[in-house]
Motif scaffolding. Sequence first.
Motif, PDB file in Angstrom:
ATOM      1  N   PRO A  26     -76.416 -16.407 -73.322  1.00  0.00           N
ATOM      2  CA  PRO A  26     -76.665 -17.025 -74.620  1.00  0.00           C
ATOM      3  C   PRO A  26     -77.491 -16.091 -75.502  1.00  0.00           C
ATOM      4  CG  PRO A  26     -77.020 -18.619 -72.873  1.00  0.00           C
ATOM      5  CD  PRO A  26     -76.809 -17.288 -72.203  1.00  0.00           C
ATOM      6  N   PHE A  27     -77.290 -16.198 -76.792  1.00  0.00           N
ATOM      7  CA  PHE A  27     -77.989 -15.384 -77.788  1.00  0.00           C
ATOM      8  C   PHE A  27     -77.637 -13.900 -77.663  1.00  0.00           C
ATOM      9  CE2 PHE A  27     -80.864 -18.952 -76.589  1.00  0.00           C
ATOM     10  CZ  PHE A  27     -80.688 -19.711 -77.738  1.00  0.00           C
ATOM     11  N   ASP A  87     -86.743 -16.964 -83.001  1.00  0.00           N
ATOM     12  CA  ASP A  87     -87.751 -17.295 -84.013  1.00  0.00           C
ATOM     13  C   ASP A  87     -88.037 -18.789 -84.065  1.00  0.00           C
ATOM     14  OD1 ASP A  87     -87.789 -14.638 -84.564  1.00  0.00           O
ATOM     15  OD2 ASP A  87     -86.920 -14.774 -86.576  1.00  0.00           O
ATOM     16  N   LEU A  88     -87.019 -19.609 -83.802  1.00  0.00           N
ATOM     17  CA  LEU A  88     -87.196 -21.064 -83.850  1.00  0.00           C
ATOM     18  C   LEU A  88     -88.211 -21.559 -82.822  1.00  0.00           C
ATOM     19  CD1 LEU A  88     -83.523 -22.359 -84.245  1.00  0.00           C
ATOM     20  CD2 LEU A  88     -85.366 -22.629 -85.895  1.00  0.00           C
ATOM     21  N   ALA A 134     -81.712 -25.595 -82.612  1.00  0.00           N
ATOM     22  CA  ALA A 134     -83.054 -26.156 -82.803  1.00  0.00           C
ATOM     23  C   ALA A 134     -83.376 -27.152 -81.699  1.00  0.00           C
ATOM     24  CB  ALA A 134     -83.149 -26.827 -84.172  1.00  0.00           C
ATOM     25  N   GLY A 135     -82.369 -27.931 -81.269  1.00  0.00           N
ATOM     26  CA  GLY A 135     -82.581 -28.894 -80.194  1.00  0.00           C
ATOM     27  C   GLY A 135     -82.962 -28.228 -78.887  1.00  0.00           C
ATOM     28  N   TYR A 159     -78.565 -11.312 -80.378  1.00  0.00           N
ATOM     29  CA  TYR A 159     -78.640 -11.773 -81.758  1.00  0.00           C
ATOM     30  C   TYR A 159     -80.092 -11.633 -82.211  1.00  0.00           C
ATOM     31  CZ  TYR A 159     -73.959 -13.868 -81.547  1.00  0.00           C
ATOM     32  OH  TYR A 159     -72.602 -14.067 -81.441  1.00  0.00           O
ATOM     33  N   GLU A 160     -80.326 -10.824 -83.225  1.00  0.00           N
ATOM     34  CA  GLU A 160     -81.693 -10.595 -83.693  1.00  0.00           C
ATOM     35  C   GLU A 160     -82.302 -11.896 -84.228  1.00  0.00           C
ATOM     36  OE1 GLU A 160     -83.283  -7.892 -83.243  1.00  0.00           O
ATOM     37  OE2 GLU A 160     -81.612  -6.617 -82.581  1.00  0.00           O
ATOM     38  N   HIS A 161     -83.573 -12.087 -83.964  1.00  0.00           N
ATOM     39  CA  HIS A 161     -84.351 -13.231 -84.455  1.00  0.00           C
ATOM     40  C   HIS A 161     -83.882 -14.566 -83.876  1.00  0.00           C
ATOM     41  CE1 HIS A 161     -85.980 -10.342 -87.257  1.00  0.00           C
ATOM     42  NE2 HIS A 161     -84.780 -10.114 -87.771  1.00  0.00           N
ATOM     43  N   ALA A 162     -83.093 -14.531 -82.800  1.00  0.00           N
ATOM     44  CA  ALA A 162     -82.579 -15.780 -82.228  1.00  0.00           C
ATOM     45  C   ALA A 162     -83.698 -16.680 -81.729  1.00  0.00           C
ATOM     46  CB  ALA A 162     -81.611 -15.464 -81.092  1.00  0.00           C
TER      47      ALA A 162
END
Length: 602
Positions: free
Chosen positions: A171-172, A192-193, A426-427, A187-190
């Motif tokens: 994932p990501f 951050d959330l 987000a979840g 994936y960059e900044h994945a």
Amino acid sequence: MTTSSTPSRLTPTIVATPGQRTMTTVISGEAPVQIGRRYFWLDGSVVLYGRAVLDTQGLATVLPSGVGSWDIARLAKWWADGARDVGALYVWDESQDWAACLPDPLGGALAFHMNHTGLQAVSTDVQGLVDYARDAGAPLQKSPLFQAERILFGNGSLVHSSYEDVEVADPFEFIYVRHGAVMVRPYEHAFDLADWPLTDLFEATRQDLLTNVAALHQSPSDFRITHLTGGFDSRLVFGAIHELGLDDSFLYFCSGPPATRDRIVSDGLFRQFGLRRAESAGLSSAGSRNIAEMLLGPMFNSAGMMETGPNGREGSVSVTALGGGYGEVLRTFYGDRQWSKDGRTIDAQLVDENFMPKGTGVTRESARKHLHDRLVARLTGLLPKFDVDFLGDAYYTYSRNRYHIGQGSLIWSRIGARFDPLYSVAGFFLASRLTQKGRRSNVVGHDLMESFEPRLLQYPFDKERFNDDLLALRKRRPVRDLPTEGEITSVPTAVPGIVAEGPAAELMQELDILPTDSSPEARKAATDKANAMRMNFWQIYNLEPARALLRVAIERVQDNADVQQVFDLDQLRQIANTKEPRKPQIRNIYSGLSSILWLAVD
């Protein structure tokens, strides 16, 4: 009502050929969308920036005009930020000699990469890699250990693929192929959330659900069908539909005979909210010519990845089907099992005691030990990314959720369009911030449902959904009864037509076993037994022919040394001949017969 078009293997395969003039090429049976000098394909069905994209041609309306000149970093970020649900974007820039496979951020679309005797290729369809290697004169070998993992855990992932020499991106992550070199990139900044406040993560999760449902309301399919069972997750999807006032925009479906608990509850919800019932699930297997094809077809159609799903004879159908997948990402799957004594390192003994399945007797102890070692290594690799309290549930998202939920959705989306509106990055990060008790309570699911329609929490479920952990956090509302009488409007719907020979068609005919007794008395007996054992109706209904097929499968692999190194055929034979098998044995009957027979066939 059926359709007549025939889907073939359309999923792209990216081929890396170092040393050639053009070192990166793409093989696909489907016409791409072209923007500038780049070509784009979609495998699966996604909600992309609030719009439902069902197939490759749907990309034409959502790809930005400038995407033909973006570099790979910008393209990957755009996709990861906006794509929801299970699907992968393929892009090929022939002039610059690069291509990429960009799975959805949670990795539901498994991005496989093969490195086999000098051959390198990438695809979200294992069969594409198998075909390429075979055509190149270097056939891939099937993996008995992958099938052993499926039986022990219910899915693969520790062994990445049903074939040897095939790995998978996490994932990501996505896969980038340039000048013949295959690279797995994040994936960059994945992540951050992960630092957002809890209230913001909850609201983002809620908005994801509503955005997904609103997009699917606009789906161009002839039929939009939502599964609404007695369980929690499908009811949460309906809650989002109801919140948006879109009840009449969808049809609703629950499988099984009326006397099952699922149907009793779902029928009550249909009556209570005036919902229209679909006569079929929309995305359902084509009619089988015999029990062998019904039970084994999905395994051969998925290249050994799954024993459920399409059997390979289905034509494409204009149906958008919504399910409750990804609901388990919001809560706990593995519970409070301990992986570590000090919170910093994975303890191999604790993993063995608290996680590894025991007592099936179907697989050899050596196979179990090999999988145990892989699990320890996998958890050790995840530990730097996640708190030890969340490690088991992170592993769920990295493993079972992808190989069971994600892979199933992807395969069905090659026939129609299969969506799981509970899909939310987000979840995932919201769940990672909760305590184990919070996840065990399913408080996120509870609060989401309450925000949509509080009454949905008051009606009965298929089983008790308010555990002690939830009752310690939230006050239970008074219970309401569901209506048991009243007409339910039933609507005819499209189903996949039978348009082609399925995989291994000759084998299926050869294995023709007498069909299950279809008398009303037999169906009632199976229903009663399924309810008593809390099992799927069809597993009980088809048990006798499944046992007969398992005996045939065992005979076919008697002399296969690779299979015997992993599976205990004597134990399987004993299970096949047990008059009253227990619940775990019944599961082993189904998984054992499909795994062993698939391994035995070239």
